[in-house]
Design a protein around this motif. Sequence first.
Motif, PDB file in Angstrom:
ATOM      1  N   HIS A 145       0.806  -1.229   0.000  1.00 26.36           N
ATOM      2  CA  HIS A 145       0.000   0.000   0.000  1.00 26.36           C
ATOM      3  C   HIS A 145       0.837   1.278   0.000  1.00 26.36           C
ATOM      4  CE1 HIS A 145      -3.653  -2.314   0.529  1.00 26.36           C
ATOM      5  NE2 HIS A 145      -3.095  -2.946   1.536  1.00 26.36           N
ATOM      6  N   HIS A 146       1.965   1.259  -0.715  1.00 24.63           N
ATOM      7  CA  HIS A 146       2.784   2.467  -0.820  1.00 24.63           C
ATOM      8  C   HIS A 146       2.065   3.582  -1.580  1.00 24.63           C
ATOM      9  CE1 HIS A 146       6.291  -0.493  -0.316  1.00 24.63           C
ATOM     10  NE2 HIS A 146       6.184   0.194   0.795  1.00 24.63           N
ATOM     11  N   TYR A 147       1.121   3.210  -2.427  1.00 29.05           N
ATOM     12  CA  TYR A 147       0.402   4.202  -3.222  1.00 29.05           C
ATOM     13  C   TYR A 147      -0.361   5.193  -2.344  1.00 29.05           C
ATOM     14  CZ  TYR A 147      -3.541   1.188  -2.141  1.00 29.05           C
ATOM     15  OH  TYR A 147      -4.483   0.450  -1.467  1.00 29.05           O
ATOM     16  N   LEU A 148      -0.745   4.774  -1.137  1.00 27.35           N
ATOM     17  CA  LEU A 148      -1.453   5.693  -0.236  1.00 27.35           C
ATOM     18  C   LEU A 148      -0.562   6.872   0.153  1.00 27.35           C
ATOM     19  CD1 LEU A 148      -3.290   3.146   2.101  1.00 27.35           C
ATOM     20  CD2 LEU A 148      -4.337   4.625   0.378  1.00 27.35           C
ATOM     21  N   ALA A 153       1.102  12.441  -0.743  1.00 24.51           N
ATOM     22  CA  ALA A 153       2.127  13.442  -1.065  1.00 24.51           C
ATOM     23  C   ALA A 153       1.666  14.333  -2.213  1.00 24.51           C
ATOM     24  CB  ALA A 153       3.440  12.747  -1.422  1.00 24.51           C
ATOM     25  N   VAL A 154       1.042  13.722  -3.229  1.00 22.20           N
ATOM     26  CA  VAL A 154       0.512  14.501  -4.356  1.00 22.20           C
ATOM     27  C   VAL A 154      -0.538  15.493  -3.866  1.00 22.20           C
ATOM     28  CG1 VAL A 154      -0.879  14.359  -6.463  1.00 22.20           C
ATOM     29  CG2 VAL A 154       0.999  12.751  -6.102  1.00 22.20           C
ATOM     30  N   ALA A 155      -1.417  15.027  -2.982  1.00 16.29           N
ATOM     31  CA  ALA A 155      -2.480  15.897  -2.456  1.00 16.29           C
ATOM     32  C   ALA A 155      -1.897  17.099  -1.720  1.00 16.29           C
ATOM     33  CB  ALA A 155      -3.390  15.094  -1.525  1.00 16.29           C
ATOM     34  N   PHE A 156      -0.874  16.870  -0.907  1.00 13.65           N
ATOM     35  CA  PHE A 156      -0.302  17.975  -0.131  1.00 13.65           C
ATOM     36  C   PHE A 156       0.538  18.915  -0.993  1.00 13.65           C
ATOM     37  CE2 PHE A 156      -1.084  15.077   3.543  1.00 13.65           C
ATOM     38  CZ  PHE A 156      -1.968  15.922   4.208  1.00 13.65           C
ATOM     39  N   VAL A 157       1.170  18.388  -2.026  1.00 15.31           N
ATOM     40  CA  VAL A 157       1.902  19.254  -2.959  1.00 15.31           C
ATOM     41  C   VAL A 157       0.922  20.154  -3.704  1.00 15.31           C
ATOM     42  CG1 VAL A 157       3.250  19.285  -5.099  1.00 15.31           C
ATOM     43  CG2 VAL A 157       3.906  17.750  -3.242  1.00 15.31           C
ATOM     44  N   LEU A 158      -0.186  19.568  -4.172  1.00 17.12           N
ATOM     45  CA  LEU A 158      -1.214  20.366  -4.845  1.00 17.12           C
ATOM     46  C   LEU A 158      -1.819  21.400  -3.895  1.00 17.12           C
ATOM     47  CD1 LEU A 158      -3.094  17.636  -6.933  1.00 17.12           C
ATOM     48  CD2 LEU A 158      -1.559  19.418  -7.786  1.00 17.12           C
ATOM     49  N   ALA A 189      -6.204  11.548   5.321  1.00 17.59           N
ATOM     50  CA  ALA A 189      -6.877  10.251   5.475  1.00 17.59           C
ATOM     51  C   ALA A 189      -6.052   9.127   4.850  1.00 17.59           C
ATOM     52  CB  ALA A 189      -8.260  10.304   4.838  1.00 17.59           C
ATOM     53  N   PHE A 190      -5.417   9.393   3.717  1.00 16.30           N
ATOM     54  CA  PHE A 190      -4.579   8.381   3.072  1.00 16.30           C
ATOM     55  C   PHE A 190      -3.405   7.985   3.968  1.00 16.30           C
ATOM     56  CE2 PHE A 190      -5.468   8.723  -1.784  1.00 16.30           C
ATOM     57  CZ  PHE A 190      -6.770   8.327  -1.548  1.00 16.30           C
ATOM     58  N   PHE A 194      -2.874   4.286   5.615  1.00 14.71           N
ATOM     59  CA  PHE A 194      -1.667   3.480   5.425  1.00 14.71           C
ATOM     60  C   PHE A 194      -1.292   2.773   6.726  1.00 14.71           C
ATOM     61  CE2 PHE A 194       2.962   3.110   5.796  1.00 14.71           C
ATOM     62  CZ  PHE A 194       3.248   2.318   4.696  1.00 14.71           C
ATOM     63  N   PHE A 195      -1.312   3.504   7.830  1.00 12.70           N
ATOM     64  CA  PHE A 195      -0.949   2.910   9.122  1.00 12.70           C
ATOM     65  C   PHE A 195      -2.044   1.969   9.638  1.00 12.70           C
ATOM     66  CE2 PHE A 195       1.709   6.753   8.989  1.00 12.70           C
ATOM     67  CZ  PHE A 195       2.949   6.170   9.223  1.00 12.70           C
TER      68      PHE A 195
END
Length: 213
Positions: A145-148, A153-158, A189-190, A194-195
Amino acid sequence: MKWWNKAFSLNDIKYYWLLVLSIVLCGAFVYWDRMDSPDKTLWLSVGYGASFGLAVLWSGANYVGHIRINAMYRKHNDIQAYVEQLAMNDEDKMELRNYLEDYTQDLMSQGKTKEQATAEAISQFKVKELLSLSKHTSLFDLHAHHYLLGWAAVAFVLLLLLELLDGLLFSHSLLTMIVESILAAYGAAFIMLFFIYKVLDVWVYRKLNSHLS
């Protein structure tokens, strides 16, 4: 590039339509929440609750959708395909393949069909392997589940880019606020998910080991 594919794979998001529906519903009710509408508290609670419920439903379905039976426990009817997926060097694979093919021929000489003989030869070998590996080999292969983390990271960069752009343009538009809220909420949430998945992995492994030991 393998880590990149793992971190930003869209194919790893199972039942994505549930997640998309949750995001759209959340955005719609955030928009309505900003409108001056009387007596909307109940409907906002229902809307946010439905959005959250869909997100929870997706997280459960997504986790289950990634669970796969360990290759050692799967049913196989093809010697070549079975041997190729084993973690062996080429020499050991060739030796095992020859052994299984010889055993298959012996079973066929006893009147079994090729398919029956192949399945039995593989099964007999797997029984021996499972007796020695069952205590160290899980019944299921669980996804990392590394994609989470990647999409968080993409969400926070955006989110950061939108904040910078909004500050430079002094727009402070409602649409920007809604998108920022969604990015922050689902990005966080992602990471939490993950955890949670990791905790579930530990629980699943312990449960399986307790039943198989």
